[in-house]
Design an enzyme around this catalytic site. Structure first.
Site, short mmCIF file in Angstrom:
data_model
loop_
_atom_site.label_atom_id
_atom_site.label_comp_id
_atom_site.label_asym_id
_atom_site.label_seq_id
_atom_site.Cartn_x
_atom_site.Cartn_y
_atom_site.Cartn_z
N ASP A 35 -17.10 -14.32 -63.45
CA ASP A 35 -17.97 -14.08 -62.78
C ASP A 35 -19.11 -13.63 -63.61
O ASP A 35 -19.03 -12.95 -64.53
CB ASP A 35 -17.65 -12.96 -61.95
CG ASP A 35 -18.44 -12.90 -60.49
OD1 ASP A 35 -19.46 -13.50 -60.51
OD2 ASP A 35 -18.42 -11.74 -59.86
N GLY A 36 -20.37 -13.86 -62.80
CA GLY A 36 -21.47 -13.27 -63.58
C GLY A 36 -22.60 -14.08 -64.16
O GLY A 36 -23.30 -13.82 -65.00
N SER A 80 -14.76 -22.37 -56.20
CA SER A 80 -13.94 -21.80 -55.11
C SER A 80 -14.37 -22.57 -53.76
O SER A 80 -15.49 -23.26 -53.85
CB SER A 80 -14.09 -20.23 -54.53
OG SER A 80 -15.49 -19.98 -54.34
N ASN A 83 -17.72 -21.73 -52.74
CA ASN A 83 -18.74 -21.96 -53.57
C ASN A 83 -19.54 -23.07 -53.09
O ASN A 83 -20.76 -23.51 -53.59
CB ASN A 83 -18.36 -22.37 -55.04
CG ASN A 83 -18.00 -21.29 -55.97
OD1 ASN A 83 -17.06 -21.45 -56.72
ND2 ASN A 83 -18.66 -19.96 -55.63
#
Ligand code: FPP
Length: 255
Positions: A35-36, A80, A83
């Site tokens: 993440d990020g 995901s 997403n």
């Protein structure tokens, strides 16, 4: 600090971390919520795409680190079900990055004896992505080292729904419907994988984000505030060191 000194510093840190790791008590399965990427790019005044591209470097770092340590299973949350809600141009970019990775990584995976697999609603991805994925899986099929699983078009609740439908279908075919923890585990996409021992998440968020909800029941969770593109092998080693300091009790009293 000069680059030389900083690399000396990181190799010293690496040696310290490696010395602290008990190779007989490694996590067999590490799962990562990467993440990020977007925030990493924003902080550098770059477009989000640049963050995703830099994220590939961190994927390579994580794979290399796990291989060097002798981890048996690594599962990465790459795309995901949720997403798809992103702008179409970002989704297209993520898919093209995935296709690029699937083509470029195979030689390296083969050199390191890594077998590639995927979990998720793969049939809903574009035919082109499915073809590249099938080819990479096929070309690494005989590798006996680490199993690298990409979670693609993956959602944990959808996985549990798919597993339940599968059990009901099987039940109506055979006239026997057996629902228990074992049959559900065996109907999940992860039926060939042990549950993760260690779940890593970057960017400081304390959420599971619909990732392996059933399977992480007893996983140790390790979160770093670093954004995914900055994740290095040193972070992986630190996560393993911290994992080994924890006492896993599985709801019992421990030793
Ligand atoms: C989260 O960053 C990351 C993703 C949406 C997917 C991860 C994808 C990659 C690392 C690149 C492709 C991977 C492979 C294996 C080919 P974010 O965009 O949610 O970041 P933000 O929360 O800061 O916006």
């Amino acid at each position: 600090m000069t680059p030389v000194r900083s690399s000396q510093k990181s190799s010293k840190r690496e040696a310290e971390l490696l010395a602290a790791i008990d190779l007989d008590r490694l996590p067999a399965h590490i799962a990562i919520i990467m993440d990020g990427n977007g925030r990493w790019a924003k902080g550098k005044h770059l477009p989000r795409f640049a963050g995703h591209r830099a994220g590939i470097g961190a994927v390579r770092e994580a794979v290399k680190g796990c291989t060097r340590l002798g981890i048996s299973f690594l599962t990465l949350y790459a795309f995901s079900l949720e997403n798809w809600k992103r702008p179409p141009a970002e989704v297209r970019f993520l898919m093209s990055l995935l296709r690029e990775y699937l083509k470029d990584a195979v030689d390296d995976l083969n050199e390191n004896n890594i077998r590639l697999e995927s979990i998720g609603r793969i049939g809903e991805l574009s035919k082109a992505v499915q073809k590249d994925l099938e080819r990479a899986v096929e070309r690494t099929r005989n590798n006996k080292g680490m199993r690298l699983t990409l979670a693609l078009n993956y959602g944990s609740r959808a996985e549990i729904v798919d597993a339940t439908r599968e059990l009901v279908k099987r039940g109506s075919r055979t006239g026997q419907l057996r629902i228990d923890e074992e049959t559900i585990s065996q109907a999940l996409y992860t039926r060939d994988l042990p549950d993760p021992d260690l779940l890593i998440r970057t960017s400081g968020e304390l959420r599971l984000s619909n990732f392996l909800l059933w399977q992480v029941a007893y996983s140790e969770i390790w979160v770093t505030s670093k954004y995914w593109p900055d994740f290095t092998q040193l972070d992986l080693l630190q996560a393993v060191v911290d994992f080994q300091k924890r006492e896993r009790r599985y709801g019992g009293l421990g030793q």
